[in-house]
Enzyme design. Structure first.
Site, PDB file in Angstrom:
ATOM      1  N   GLU A  59       0.955  -1.207  -0.076  1.00 11.97           N
ATOM      2  CA  GLU A  59      -0.064   0.179   0.024  1.00 11.97           C
ATOM      3  C   GLU A  59       0.918   1.406   0.027  1.00 11.97           C
ATOM      4  OE1 GLU A  59      -1.057   2.538   3.487  1.00 11.97           O
ATOM      5  OE2 GLU A  59      -2.506   1.164   3.488  1.00 11.97           O
ATOM      6  N   ASP A 116      -5.285  -3.878  -2.334  1.00 17.84           N
ATOM      7  CA  ASP A 116      -5.138  -2.382  -2.718  1.00 17.84           C
ATOM      8  C   ASP A 116      -3.904  -1.735  -2.856  1.00 17.84           C
ATOM      9  OD1 ASP A 116      -4.163  -2.675   0.042  1.00 17.84           O
ATOM     10  OD2 ASP A 116      -4.811  -0.947   0.718  1.00 17.84           O
TER      11      ASP A 116
END
Length: 346
Positions: A59, A116
């Site tokens: 991330e 993500d």
């Protein structure tokens, strides 16, 4: 499962449609980027989470790439991508490992992916590849987008879902599965990834994400928890704190950056984040952590600006790095305001 109507509008309309313009470089002030870089990025291109034992994760590398693109700093982008490519792109399926610990040997302490992080990395590479005419970046983005669509996007009970990781979240692996995290839906990225990997239904995934944000409004504050079980009706996942917390606070920022102007969709987030706190118990609606950092407070302020034309508070417009995560959110918010709503900054 029947999909809910969202104020009689489609998710595509709420998010500005697949034709919405991608984020533009040059929307982060060079001085702000320099301050961020000096605090959170080492000389090798590692993005440091200083509130989490100084580890790095996919991330953070994705955010670093996106922010350096938004700052139009090609040298820093290449530095961060070099570290990401050599230290994170180690899986044999084309996705990134999620956790890198400077105090451990070997440094990769969890080789599962985080979807993500994969999406942020692919999105930033795609934007930079197109803006800077870099076929190498576009090619890398395409490979990650295809792998993400193949491995992390699944069909379950007629729904298109984004699993948080390749292992540990599916209906086959958990008694309350599938488990999702709605803050992993980086809505602004999906139209870009659709151009790279059209075999995946990114529009359908986006639509399902907005529907879930509504159907997962739980408790007296009508908020989604960070970790959500979708075995039957949406409910907090077993083994995770039943909270609207530091994951889910990104959801309204991602909605705004993707073009949402839907008051019914955004208002519960604004009300909770303005008056209650950053961490809220789903069952009781009671606040736990206070929302004090400018990087968190800019999110409800942006909602007020977009919906009602209110100016951003002065301290949210002034960037002074604090911790990695809120500082990242603040720069994403400032970039959005500079590009789409400069009146918020005047």
């Amino acid at each position: 499962m029947r999909k809910l109507c969202i104020t009689l509008a489609s998710a595509a309309a709420i998010l500005g449609g697949a034709s919405a313009a991608s984020a533009q470089s040059g929307t982060i002030n060079p001085a702000d980027w320099a301050a961020y870089k000096s605090r959170f990025i080492d000389e090798g291109g590692r993005v440091i989470d200083d509130a989490n034992a100084h580890i790095s994760h996919s991330e953070g590398q994705g955010y670093g790439l996106l922010l350096s693109y938004l700052a139009d700093n090609r040298a820093d982008f290449d530095l961060i991508w070099s570290f990401t490519r050599t230290e994170f792109m180690l899986r044999d399926d084309g996705l990134a490992v999620w956790k890198w610990d400077p105090s451990a040997t070997p440094h990769v302490t969890d080789a599962n992916n985080a979807s993500d992080g994969d999406i942020l990395i692919a999105y930033a590479l795609a934007l930079a590849g197109k803006a800077w005419a870099r076929n190498d970046l576009t090619s890398a983005a395409t490979s990650i987008a295809r792998a993400t669509g193949k491995i992390s996007v699944v069909e379950n009970q007629g729904r298109s879902l984004l699993l948080p990781g390749a292992k540990g979240f599916s209906a086959d692996e958990r008694s309350d599965g599938p488990i999702v995290n709605l803050s992993y839906w980086v809505f602004e990225a999906f139209p870009v990834l659709a151009e790279l990997a059209p075999e995946t239904d990114w529009a359908g995934l986006s639509d399902e994400g907005t529907q879930l944000i509504v159907s997962a409004r739980l408790g007296p504050k009508k908020l989604p928890p960070d970790w959500l079980s979708l075995k039957t009706r949406p409910k907090p996942a077993t083994g995770f704190a039943a909270e609207f917390s530091y994951n889910a606070i990104r959801i309204p920022l991602y909605l705004l950056r993707a073009g949402s102007r839907d008051a019914a969709l955004l208002e519960p987030f604004r009300a909770a984040m303005t008056n209650s706190g950053a961490t809220i118990d789903i069952a009781t609606g009671d606040p736990r952590d206070t929302l004090s950092d400018a990087g968190y407070r800019i999110i409800p302020a942006l909602i007020s600006c977009v919906l009602e034309g209110e100016k951003l508070p002065i301290d949210t417009k002034t960037f002074a790095p604090t911790l990695y995560y809120p500082s990242t959110l603040q720069l994403l918010g400032l970039s959005f305001a500079a590009e789409k709503h400069p009146e918020c900054l005047s």
